[in-house]
Design an enzyme around this catalytic site. Structure first.
Site, PDB file in Angstrom:
ATOM      1  N   ARG A  37      10.536  14.710  59.579  1.00 42.66           N
ATOM      2  CA  ARG A  37       9.339  15.716  58.693  1.00 42.66           C
ATOM      3  C   ARG A  37       7.880  14.636  59.275  1.00 42.66           C
ATOM      4  NH1 ARG A  37      11.465  19.682  62.296  1.00 42.66           N
ATOM      5  NH2 ARG A  37      13.658  18.788  61.265  1.00 42.66           N
ATOM      6  N   ASN A  90      16.524  10.884  55.005  1.00 38.89           N
ATOM      7  CA  ASN A  90      16.754  11.522  56.290  1.00 38.89           C
ATOM      8  C   ASN A  90      15.532  12.429  56.953  1.00 38.89           C
ATOM      9  OD1 ASN A  90      18.730  10.125  56.601  1.00 38.89           O
ATOM     10  ND2 ASN A  90      20.278  11.140  56.263  1.00 38.89           N
ATOM     11  N   SER A 131      15.876  35.803  49.273  1.00 40.01           N
ATOM     12  CA  SER A 131      16.470  35.892  50.426  1.00 40.01           C
ATOM     13  C   SER A 131      15.529  38.001  51.021  1.00 40.01           C
ATOM     14  CB  SER A 131      18.083  36.392  50.373  1.00 40.01           C
ATOM     15  OG  SER A 131      18.208  37.709  50.051  1.00 40.01           O
ATOM     16  N   GLY A 132      15.193  38.288  49.862  1.00 38.55           N
ATOM     17  CA  GLY A 132      14.202  40.015  50.082  1.00 38.55           C
ATOM     18  C   GLY A 132      15.291  40.761  51.002  1.00 38.55           C
ATOM     19  N   GLN A 154      13.038  25.726  60.310  1.00 33.24           N
ATOM     20  CA  GLN A 154      12.325  23.862  61.483  1.00 33.24           C
ATOM     21  C   GLN A 154      12.748  23.517  60.310  1.00 33.24           C
ATOM     22  OE1 GLN A 154       8.280  23.118  61.767  1.00 33.24           O
ATOM     23  NE2 GLN A 154       8.828  24.033  63.317  1.00 33.24           N
ATOM     24  N   ARG A 200      13.089  44.043  56.063  1.00 36.19           N
ATOM     25  CA  ARG A 200      12.563  43.214  56.520  1.00 36.19           C
ATOM     26  C   ARG A 200      11.850  43.052  57.588  1.00 36.19           C
ATOM     27  NH1 ARG A 200      16.245  39.213  54.344  1.00 36.19           N
ATOM     28  NH2 ARG A 200      18.260  39.800  54.821  1.00 36.19           N
ATOM     29  N   ARG A 205      16.108  21.708  61.507  1.00 39.41           N
ATOM     30  CA  ARG A 205      16.167  21.323  62.756  1.00 39.41           C
ATOM     31  C   ARG A 205      15.442  19.837  63.162  1.00 39.41           C
ATOM     32  NH1 ARG A 205      15.288  26.782  64.744  1.00 39.41           N
ATOM     33  NH2 ARG A 205      13.030  26.590  64.437  1.00 39.41           N
TER      34      ARG A 205
END
Lengths: 291, 291, 291, 291
Positions: free
Chosen positions: A203, A198, A108-109, A77, A176, A80
């Protein structure tokens, strides 16, 4: 402040890793370009002037690296741009400016195994059925509790499958697929002051999803600690600024034109002038059309 | 419009080379993200909504390539953010956002020989001694004429040296040290609508240097031709918008709070509502605090 | 080709939406900078020269917008740089260059409801236990089948929860916490040729995850269709190029120095010269140190 | 090293202003992503592995700000990618990657007055008439001396005009049209290690213009001081690396296939293995096709 974990949500944090630059960096950069001498008395005025007039590149040698532990869905999120709806049509798009200066490194898994840590919200919001602008807080306590339990159970089962199939030899990248987006991960992000601002602007917005807002608030603590004077300028001229369109300005100027400055209590106009400073007060009156 | 030279200054031009996307591109992109169906009646409303709410990435598949013939000093200025002065200290800084999406190709003069073309201004401005904000139009005609003649002579001599030393075998990269920054060059720039608008916002400003403004005006003709409805949104919500800081908003809200909507002539409030649309008029009244 | 769906994986696709520029765009851009005249006979040579010598900005006015329907985990992976392991330590990091020019619009599921579409792999790979470089194809068929069934069941249950809680009034942003990363979504991405090639280079790699490679292959069909000659240059000089470090070059040059060109069958050296062209063959011999 | 002027050309310098990050930053960033523990013995191996495999984002929290005093034409050249010629057609294009992370502040001369400082080259190169690749050192001493004198005279006259017209009241932005591109200016640039290396790669090239190369050398002293181990990796795997195209690799592999490893003196192959390390030596042999 370095390496201090600022707690966010149920299991997350933000943490300052390293930084460069101070509130004075924009001043020395700006003075280079005009070969002017330092002058402490005018420092605050110059810094304010630079931000207000969008000379933001002078704030881009103030840089910090922050580590975040956060649920995957918050991570995605943060890339975005959130929005309100348009007559029932709801849209969400990327905000390019935000990503420009970041050089993130993410767990990253694919290789390492994820730990069994999932975010369970304390409060589950309802859909805002009136304007579809997002979420409102009207869901009954029982439904919320049920949601939390079911989510935790679903996570647990998924994690069990993940663990079982890794043991069977399934590669982590397939394993995963069983893990939901409220799984926690870690990431380090390096950005300059302008880019962090920004992110903060987007947010800290009251319409942003509460989980993202929580991380923005954590980050703001770091920014205020490192660069308190610059952060204040961000609040004054950016975070809490309001923009009027051309047509809105026409209406506003009509409204204002029915006044003269002399219509107001001199004590009040004096107070305004003090708050804004003489020059900015004058330019403000011109902007809205009061003579 | 393609390949049509729009004249700028004494010997320059801007010229559209190629483009993709239309005023409808942001609509289909936005509707993808919400899987909504096309709806012509709501097209203008949606496009306007997207721009006003800064969903600008939906405007980034509208892209065009423009060729410019321009003096070297204008080329370099297009990369810079102009500013007014601060108590006698004068600053100019780069505006990063502007450069982000451009992929320019430039004639360099390291290899090819420059032609004998220099920009000679029609009008030479004086330094603005009052606020040092730049230039004003108060220089006497004789000084201006003298300046132009001397500049042309200096250019001519430099160009003669340039030509002579190239004949002697001096490499072009050293030869061009004799050439002043009012020499003309050519460049192609590819950018998306959002980036072109960033450039327009900076260079259409009344305080921008006249030569840069002339190129911004030439570019605006191309943008208006390609994407008239989107350009209008840029004018309404960006180019002619005005931003108020937190403190300015406090003063403005105090001012507005002394009014009620019912104080105004209903014909006038009706007109405002029509201009802005009912929803935006309501949100405008909330912004400035009139009930 | 426009609007034609190229199928990828079980339920996904890539689709060309719009584009600008042709294989000749780099030529006219390059010739502007040197004010040279078009010359069809030298077109291929010039284009090749530009790419080989990394004048890539001349390829950046070739731009296309592509729509992808893809699982969420592939979407997130397209932003990351894959790597092999280092002595058991496995790392994955972002590749900044890749993201630079993209302006994606993504279906988010915060507002619109996701459809019940999940990716179920046809083949489930095992962890590569030897070098941990990723995945290998040694998992027995039964384990694979079991995995697929369990994954589909887990997805189904999650989707049921998602649907149920949306009906209860839970907001979509919380509801989607029940949905696993093999859920399908749609996205549009606009990029120039150079950036698409960066993505291709990373994702066509044999070590890339098979699902990402499948999308890279779909995209390559579009790129080859639009710009066949430029894509060939990408294959020759970038995709299948090999880089040697300074020390590797020392070894290589020692190896090569034991030869003289005259040691080889003239028919073979002739063939090499034809393949590479006379000039490039000469420069190749110099690079590796054969005289 | 901070604030120490490293002299470049006749009147210029580069100077470190501030920095963050050390040679160990990439290690801790990479280990976060895999949650691995520090391990000093493997530090050099991991760092080398990260750079060689292009995990460059882990090097992007090593950032420094550098101040440059340099002639205007060098400043503009640092934004451009130099090239050799193609059959008499000579091209120069921008290199986008280079500009990505820089946030420069530049002295502009629009407001402040420029000082009377011009760069006069010590050696004036001739055009390379054979391959037009740039410049060669074959101009006779007398022509060189004449060039230098004439250039200094032309600069002096231009500067006199500049000063005179400023006194007449001409604005600085017009006055500076009299000033040639060998005028000195100052700039501060903030960049991360990866971007500085991109600049170094382009400007340390033997074909780069000598003046640009001089600044690249000055900057390399700063980078080596701050991050000696990382800079070495840049030299080994990037600066002095050589790339072979697909077709060149075919020829190379044919050449190499005529050998077996056992053909060589074991002492020599041992030496190679030591230089490269066992693993890299093996992968090198595979790359070129020796068994």
């Amino acid at each position: 402040m370095i390496d201090k974990e600022i707690k966010v949500l149920d299991k997350g944090y933000v943490k300052l890793i390293s930084f460069m630059g101070s509130d004075n960096s924009p001043l020395s950069d700006a003075r280079l370009s005009s070969q002017a001498k330092p002058d402490i008395k005018r420092d605050d005025g110059l810094r304010s002037y630079l931000w207000e007039n969008e000379h933001k590149s002078t704030f881009q040698s103030m840089i910090c690296q922050i580590e975040l532990k956060l649920p995957l869905f918050v991570l995605h999120q943060l890339h975005r741009h959130r929005t309100v709806s348009f007559d029932g049509l709801e849209i969400e798009s990327s905000e390019e400016g935000f990503r420009k200066w970041f050089s993130p490194n993410e767990q990253s898994g694919r290789y390492s195994k994820f730990e069994d840590e999932f975010y369970i919200p304390e409060k589950v919001l309802a859909q805002d059925t009136k304007n579809k602008q997002g979420s409102v807080d009207t869901l009954d306590i029982n439904s919320q509790a049920l949601f939390m339990t079911e989510l935790a159970t679903h996570n647990e089962y998924g994690y069990e499958m993940y663990t079982r199939y890794l043991k069977f030899g399934v590669s982590k990248e397939y394993g995963r697929l069983f893990l939901e987006p409220n799984l926690y991960t870690r990431r380090r992000v390096t950005g300059d002051f302008v880019n962090w601002c920004n992110l903060e602007k987007l947010r800290l917005d009251p319409h942003a999803q509460p989980e993202s807002r929580a991380y923005a608030q954590g980050i703001s603590e770091i920014l205020k600690f490192l660069w308190p004077k610059s952060y204040e300028l961000f609040e004054e001229y950016t975070l809490h600024a309001v923009k009027f369109s051309r047509t809105e300005m026409e209406v506003l100027q009509y409204l204002a034109s029915t006044y003269r400055l002399s219509d107001f209590d001199p004590a009040i106009t004096k107070e305004w002038e003090t708050k804004l400073g003489k020059k900015r007060f004058e330019s403000f009156l011109i902007k809205i059309g009061i003579s």
